[in-house]
Structures are given as structure tokens and as C-alpha cells.
Design an enzyme around this catalytic site. Structure first.
Site, PDB file in Angstrom:
ATOM      1  N   ASP A  21      -8.092  -7.509   0.038  1.00 33.16           N
ATOM      2  CA  ASP A  21      -7.219  -7.777   1.183  1.00 33.16           C
ATOM      3  C   ASP A  21      -7.964  -7.373   2.436  1.00 33.16           C
ATOM      4  O   ASP A  21      -8.858  -6.525   2.388  1.00 33.16           O
ATOM      5  CB  ASP A  21      -5.939  -6.944   1.101  1.00 33.16           C
ATOM      6  CG  ASP A  21      -6.200  -5.498   1.488  1.00 33.16           C
ATOM      7  OD1 ASP A  21      -6.742  -4.758   0.646  1.00 33.16           O
ATOM      8  OD2 ASP A  21      -5.895  -5.113   2.630  1.00 33.16           O
TER       9      ASP A  21
ATOM     10  N   ASP B  14      -2.680   8.346  -1.927  1.00 38.87           N
ATOM     11  CA  ASP B  14      -4.003   8.972  -1.987  1.00 38.87           C
ATOM     12  C   ASP B  14      -4.412   9.474  -0.614  1.00 38.87           C
ATOM     13  O   ASP B  14      -3.784   9.136   0.389  1.00 38.87           O
ATOM     14  CB  ASP B  14      -5.048   7.951  -2.481  1.00 38.87           C
ATOM     15  CG  ASP B  14      -5.211   6.784  -1.521  1.00 38.87           C
ATOM     16  OD1 ASP B  14      -4.219   6.418  -0.853  1.00 38.87           O
ATOM     17  OD2 ASP B  14      -6.314   6.231  -1.424  1.00 38.87           O
TER      18      ASP B  14
ATOM     19  N   CYS C 134     -13.731 -28.448   7.000  1.00 37.09           N
ATOM     20  CA  CYS C 134     -12.483 -27.796   6.599  1.00 37.09           C
ATOM     21  C   CYS C 134     -11.372 -28.830   6.503  1.00 37.09           C
ATOM     22  O   CYS C 134     -11.220 -29.673   7.383  1.00 37.09           O
ATOM     23  CB  CYS C 134     -12.111 -26.710   7.610  1.00 37.09           C
ATOM     24  SG  CYS C 134     -10.542 -25.895   7.260  1.00 37.09           S
TER      25      CYS C 134
ATOM     26  N   GLY D 237     -11.068   4.024   0.176  1.00 38.56           N
ATOM     27  CA  GLY D 237     -11.967   4.873   0.951  1.00 38.56           C
ATOM     28  C   GLY D 237     -13.230   4.194   1.436  1.00 38.56           C
ATOM     29  O   GLY D 237     -14.203   4.863   1.782  1.00 38.56           O
TER      30      GLY D 237
ATOM     31  N   ASP E 283       0.861  -1.178   0.000  1.00 36.94           N
ATOM     32  CA  ASP E 283       0.000   0.000   0.000  1.00 36.94           C
ATOM     33  C   ASP E 283       0.905   1.238   0.000  1.00 36.94           C
ATOM     34  O   ASP E 283       2.118   1.128   0.096  1.00 36.94           O
ATOM     35  CB  ASP E 283      -0.970  -0.020   1.177  1.00 36.94           C
ATOM     36  CG  ASP E 283      -0.263   0.031   2.525  1.00 36.94           C
ATOM     37  OD1 ASP E 283       0.984   0.182   2.567  1.00 36.94           O
ATOM     38  OD2 ASP E 283      -0.949  -0.077   3.549  1.00 36.94           O
ATOM     39  N   SER E 284       0.294   2.423  -0.094  1.00 40.59           N
ATOM     40  CA  SER E 284       1.113   3.632  -0.257  1.00 40.59           C
ATOM     41  C   SER E 284       1.572   4.215   1.072  1.00 40.59           C
ATOM     42  O   SER E 284       2.383   5.126   1.105  1.00 40.59           O
ATOM     43  CB  SER E 284       0.289   4.694  -0.984  1.00 40.59           C
ATOM     44  OG  SER E 284      -0.757   5.144  -0.140  1.00 40.59           O
ATOM     45  N   GLY E 285       1.039   3.704   2.165  1.00 39.31           N
ATOM     46  CA  GLY E 285       1.322   4.297   3.472  1.00 39.31           C
ATOM     47  C   GLY E 285       0.292   5.340   3.853  1.00 39.31           C
ATOM     48  O   GLY E 285       0.172   5.709   5.014  1.00 39.31           O
ATOM     49  N   GLY E 286      -0.475   5.819   2.869  1.00 42.51           N
ATOM     50  CA  GLY E 286      -1.439   6.881   3.127  1.00 42.51           C
ATOM     51  C   GLY E 286      -2.487   6.496   4.155  1.00 42.51           C
ATOM     52  O   GLY E 286      -2.748   7.238   5.092  1.00 42.51           O
ATOM     53  N   PHE E 287      -3.059   5.323   3.991  1.00 43.35           N
ATOM     54  CA  PHE E 287      -4.159   4.921   4.866  1.00 43.35           C
ATOM     55  C   PHE E 287      -3.718   4.901   6.331  1.00 43.35           C
ATOM     56  O   PHE E 287      -4.414   5.423   7.201  1.00 43.35           O
ATOM     57  CB  PHE E 287      -4.694   3.545   4.458  1.00 43.35           C
ATOM     58  CG  PHE E 287      -5.898   3.121   5.238  1.00 43.35           C
ATOM     59  CD1 PHE E 287      -7.157   3.634   4.932  1.00 43.35           C
ATOM     60  CD2 PHE E 287      -5.787   2.230   6.295  1.00 43.35           C
ATOM     61  CE1 PHE E 287      -8.276   3.262   5.661  1.00 43.35           C
ATOM     62  CE2 PHE E 287      -6.908   1.851   7.031  1.00 43.35           C
ATOM     63  CZ  PHE E 287      -8.148   2.366   6.711  1.00 43.35           C
TER      64      PHE E 287
ATOM     65  N   CYS F 235      -7.841 -28.384  11.469  1.00 45.66           N
ATOM     66  CA  CYS F 235      -9.098 -29.131  11.620  1.00 45.66           C
ATOM     67  C   CYS F 235      -8.895 -30.638  11.474  1.00 45.66           C
ATOM     68  O   CYS F 235      -9.672 -31.429  12.003  1.00 45.66           O
ATOM     69  CB  CYS F 235     -10.124 -28.626  10.614  1.00 45.66           C
ATOM     70  SG  CYS F 235     -10.612 -26.919  10.955  1.00 45.66           S
TER      71      CYS F 235
ATOM     72  N   GLN G 204     -11.263   7.389  -5.358  1.00 46.13           N
ATOM     73  CA  GLN G 204     -11.865   7.859  -4.108  1.00 46.13           C
ATOM     74  C   GLN G 204     -13.241   8.463  -4.440  1.00 46.13           C
ATOM     75  O   GLN G 204     -13.850   8.051  -5.418  1.00 46.13           O
ATOM     76  CB  GLN G 204     -10.939   8.866  -3.409  1.00 46.13           C
ATOM     77  CG  GLN G 204      -9.667   8.213  -2.843  1.00 46.13           C
ATOM     78  CD  GLN G 204      -9.925   7.381  -1.578  1.00 46.13           C
ATOM     79  OE1 GLN G 204     -10.995   7.442  -0.967  1.00 46.13           O
ATOM     80  NE2 GLN G 204      -8.932   6.575  -1.193  1.00 46.13           N
TER      81      GLN G 204
ATOM     82  N   HIS H  45      -6.009 -21.736  10.423  1.00 44.86           N
ATOM     83  CA  HIS H  45      -7.365 -22.129  10.025  1.00 44.86           C
ATOM     84  C   HIS H  45      -8.087 -20.986   9.305  1.00 44.86           C
ATOM     85  O   HIS H  45      -8.671 -21.190   8.244  1.00 44.86           O
ATOM     86  CB  HIS H  45      -8.205 -22.595  11.213  1.00 44.86           C
ATOM     87  CG  HIS H  45      -9.652 -22.645  10.838  1.00 44.86           C
ATOM     88  ND1 HIS H  45     -10.185 -23.683  10.099  1.00 44.86           N
ATOM     89  CD2 HIS H  45     -10.643 -21.728  10.981  1.00 44.86           C
ATOM     90  CE1 HIS H  45     -11.455 -23.408   9.836  1.00 44.86           C
ATOM     91  NE2 HIS H  45     -11.766 -22.224  10.360  1.00 44.86           N
TER      92      HIS H  45
ATOM     93  N   CYS I 207      -8.153 -28.140   6.482  1.00 42.62           N
ATOM     94  CA  CYS I 207      -6.864 -27.568   6.875  1.00 42.62           C
ATOM     95  C   CYS I 207      -6.192 -28.429   7.933  1.00 42.62           C
ATOM     96  O   CYS I 207      -6.809 -29.281   8.572  1.00 42.62           O
ATOM     97  CB  CYS I 207      -7.022 -26.120   7.353  1.00 42.62           C
ATOM     98  SG  CYS I 207      -7.367 -25.922   9.107  1.00 42.62           S
TER      99      CYS I 207
HETATM  100 ZN   LIG Z   1      -9.600 -25.596   9.359  1.00 45.16          ZN
END
Ligand SMILES: [Zn+2]
Length: 393
Positions: free
Chosen positions: A299, A145, A337, A249, A91-95, A342, A222, A368, A339
Site C-alpha cells: 500500500d 506495533d 494508458c 518500519g 492499519d493499527s493506528g500506531g504509525f 488518457c 520490526q 490516472h 484509462c
Molecule cells: Zn491514464
């Protein structure tokens, strides 16, 4: 080569695509785990590879403060520093800077802010956000931004959008003039670690980095919650021209229904042949819904952060593993699941680890939740390839 994007399948508005980056191929729509400070908290990189993470996100603000861009640059960029051979987006660091309400000062030129670590004073502008992101060397970097606060009136939202547009032009100009400074070593070797059983290198060598491989800079739309401003922001950002577009935004405190409305309206104005990245969402049902609307990349810190607080996402809904009702529960966390958590551990054991404040609780819970998100997206991609309509679970 920077990035190339192909839409290969469609189901309604949803797109199944392939995003080629200098550090490998990404099947979209994709969920990108957040690796704030060069680590997806509690999960080693080889495990992220096994889980099928194709791209992760790094936070410029955090990496800039610690360990600092020079350290990362001297390693040849963040991929090498954190021993992650696949794609990265920063990311740009802005947020983050705008989240430091008490600690910042905004001008046309940029933002002065104080470090949350030691109170020292720093300055971010479009130019030095680009310089830092070039030094970090992610495959995809973001324009600097201003994230408009919520709520904001129309005049304020418009002024903020105009500033973001001016900063987008400055970001692109600096990036185009300096992108050759990315510290990737095109012919260099990864520190190779072999699989003890097969002897096969676990890291792909970076010989995939072709001559001329470069980073890509994405623009950010934005315009707050105002649909007309969103349209204008989209059109004028596209005029500047980027290989991908993010919707920024959102998830700033507005009702979820409003988020969806703004996303849907903004997507209409974005080019069909470029990746569309929705920043900072969301819950499992949201990432499915936004994929359905035609978002390609997302994300969110939710799966990892919630995991560390004992909040687990399952096919049967959310579970708060700290609850006493799980103290003697011999069943798996999520019977549906596959994974490694689990498959192996009981709810009672996971509850015990959490109640005892054991480090392993954070590791297993995060594993998980990430698996759950990645599996959800795999199912979404599969449905799109089959041309099927889909919904959450
Ligand atoms: Zn799991």
C-alpha cells in the site's frame, strides 16, 4: 472463515496467489489504494470498483477520531458505512500516532496522544487498537506495533522490537477473545444500487459473508535496519502465530537501497504459505521490484497524494502536469494508458484544470495514477502466471 491464501504460480521468488477474504477474492501481488478517512480521496466507490480495486486500506487513527468508531459500528462496519462491498484492511493506528512526535507519550501500556484535529487527549494500546479495529470491521486488521524511528542505534532498535513483540501477543490475545464482536450482519442486505443500463446491482450483496466469517489479524515484523533483529523479529512473531505477516518500519527516511536489502532479508524468514505485506511502499518501479522479491501485498499514499499535487506516473516516466510546456499539448497524458482520462482528455486540458485549481484536476489525476498502478500490478501478475521474469515497464 477468516482469510485463506493460496500460491498458484511462481516466477523466481515472485508469487502469484489468491487471497480469499470474507468480502471477496484478491489476486496477488496486489496494490492497495489508501482510503485514509473512509475515502480514496477524489474517487467514488463505484469508480474504484470499475478500476478493479480489490482491497483498500483504511486508517484507524483517522476513523477513530472522525467519525468515531461508534458511528461506523452502528452501520455494521466500514464496508457498509462507506458503501464498499469488497475487502478492506485497516492499519493499527500506531504509525500515525508515532508520527505525532510532539503530541505523544509512550509507556509499556500504550501511547497517549493528542488529536491533530482539536488537541484532545487519547490513548491507544494493543487492546483498544484491536477494539477499534474490530468495531471498524475490516477484513484484515493489524497488530499494534511501534514503528522504530530512523536512524536508531542497536539497543534502541532491539528495545523497540521487544516492545512490538509484547504488543503483538497482547493484540492477538484481545483479538481472539473479542473477534466475535465484529459488527457484520451476516444475513443482512447491502443498500443495493442498480446499474441504470443493465439493472444489475452494482454492489454485490453481502450474502457472500458465510456463517462464521471473521476478521483476520496480521502480525508486523520490526527490527529497524538491523538484519539480525529482523530475523529475530520474524521468528518470534511467527511463533506467536498469525495468518499473515507484514514488514513494517520501512520507508521511514532510509535510503531506498537499504529498504530493498531489509525487505529481501526479512522475506527469507517468512512462511511461504502465508501472505506477506510490505507496508507503505512505494513508487511504481518499487512495487514491481518488491513483487519480484516475493511480496504479496503493498500500500502507499504515493499515487493518490502525488496526483493531487499534479505529479503523474506514466509509461514514459513522471510528469509534472503544472509545467507550462504542456499548455498547448493536445496529446494524451500517457499514450500507452487505457484509462478513461488518457482516452478522453489532453495534457493541455489537464494542465489547465490544475493551474485553475479545479476540483476535477484532483479527480482525473487520481484516476490516472491509480489506473497506472493497478495496470502495473495486472501486468506483474500476468507475467508471474506465465512464469516469466519481469521488470519495471
Ligand atoms: Zn491514464
Amino acid at each position: 472463515m477468516s482469510v485463506e491464501f493460496r500460491v498458484e504460480a511462481q516466477a523466481g521468488a515472485a508469487r502469484g496467489g489468491c487471497l480469499l477474504t470474507p468480502h471477496g477474492q484478491i489476486e496477488t501481488p496486489v496494490f492497495m489504494p489508501v482510503g485514509t478517512a473512509g475515502t480514496v480521496k477524489a474517487v467514488p466507490q463505484d469508480v474504484l470498483e470499475e478500476l478493479g480495486v480489490q482491497i483498500l486500506l483504511g486508517n484507524t487513527y483517522h476513523l477513530y477520531l472522525r467519525p468515531g468508531v461508534e458511528t461506523v459500528r452502528n452501520f455494521g462496519g466500514l464496508h457498509r458505512f462507506m458503501a464498499w462491498p469488497r475487502a478492506i484492511l485497516t492499519d493499527s493506528g500506531g504509525f500515525q500516532v508515532f508520527s505525532l512526535n510532539e503530541l505523544r507519550k509512550l509507556t509499556e501500556e500504550g501511547v497517549t496522544f493528542r488529536s491533530h484535529l482539536d488537541g484532545s487527549s487519547h490513548f491507544f494500546s494493543p487492546e483498544n487498537s484491536m477494539a477499534v479495529q474490530i468495531g471498524l470491521g475490516a477484513d484484515i486488521i493489524m497488530a499494534f506495533d511501534e514503528c522504530t524511528e530512523y536512524p536508531a542505534d542497536r539497543a534502541r532498535t532491539q528495545a523497540s522490537m521487544e516492545l512490538t513483540l509484547r504488543w503483538a501477543e497482547r493484540s492477538k490475545k484481545y483479538f481472539e477473545e473479542h473477534k466475535h464482536e465484529v459488527p457484520w450482519e451476516i444475513s443482512g442486505q447491502w443498500p443495493v444500487a442498480s446499474d441504470p443500463q443493465t439493472g444489475i446491482p452494482r454492489f454485490a450483496l453481502n450474502d457472500r459473508l458465510e456463517e462464521g466469517a471473521t476478521q483476520s489479524l496480521f502480525g508486523i515484523i520490526q527490527g529497524g535496519m538491523d538484519l539480525a533483529l529482523r530475523k529475530e523479529s520474524a521468528e518470534r512473531t511467527i511463533e506467536i502465530g498469525f495468518p499473515g505477516y507484514a514488514i513494517g518500519g520501512l520507508s521511514v527516511g532510509e535510503p531506498r537501497e537499504r529498504t530493498r536489502e531489509v525487505v529481501e532479508a526479512t522475506l527469507e524468514h517468512l512462511p511461504k504459505d502465508k501472505p506477506r505485506y510490505l507496508m507503505g511502499v512505494g513508487a511504481p518501479e518499487e512495487i514491481v521490484e518488491y513483487s519480484r522479491l516475493g511480496v504479496d501485498m503493498m500500500d502507499c499514499v504515493l499515487p493518490t497524494r502525488a496526483a493531487r499535487h499534479g505529479l503523474l506516473f506514466t509509461s514514459e516516466g513522471k510528469i509534472s502536469i503544472k509545467q507550462a510546456r504542456y499548455a498547448r499539448d493536445a496529446g494524451p497524458l500517457d499514450p500507452n494508458c487505457g484509462c478513461c482520462v488518457c482516452q478522453r482528455y489532453s495534457r493541455a486540458y489537464l494542465r489547465h484544470l490544475y493551474a485553475s485549481n479545479e476540483v476535477l484536476a484532483q479527480v482525473l489525476n487520481t484516476l490516472h495514477n491509480l489506473s497506472f498502478y493497478l495496470d502495473t500490478m495486472r501486468r506483474v501478475r500476468h507475467s508471474i502466471r506465465l512464469g516469466e521474469e519481469f521488470r519495471f515497464l
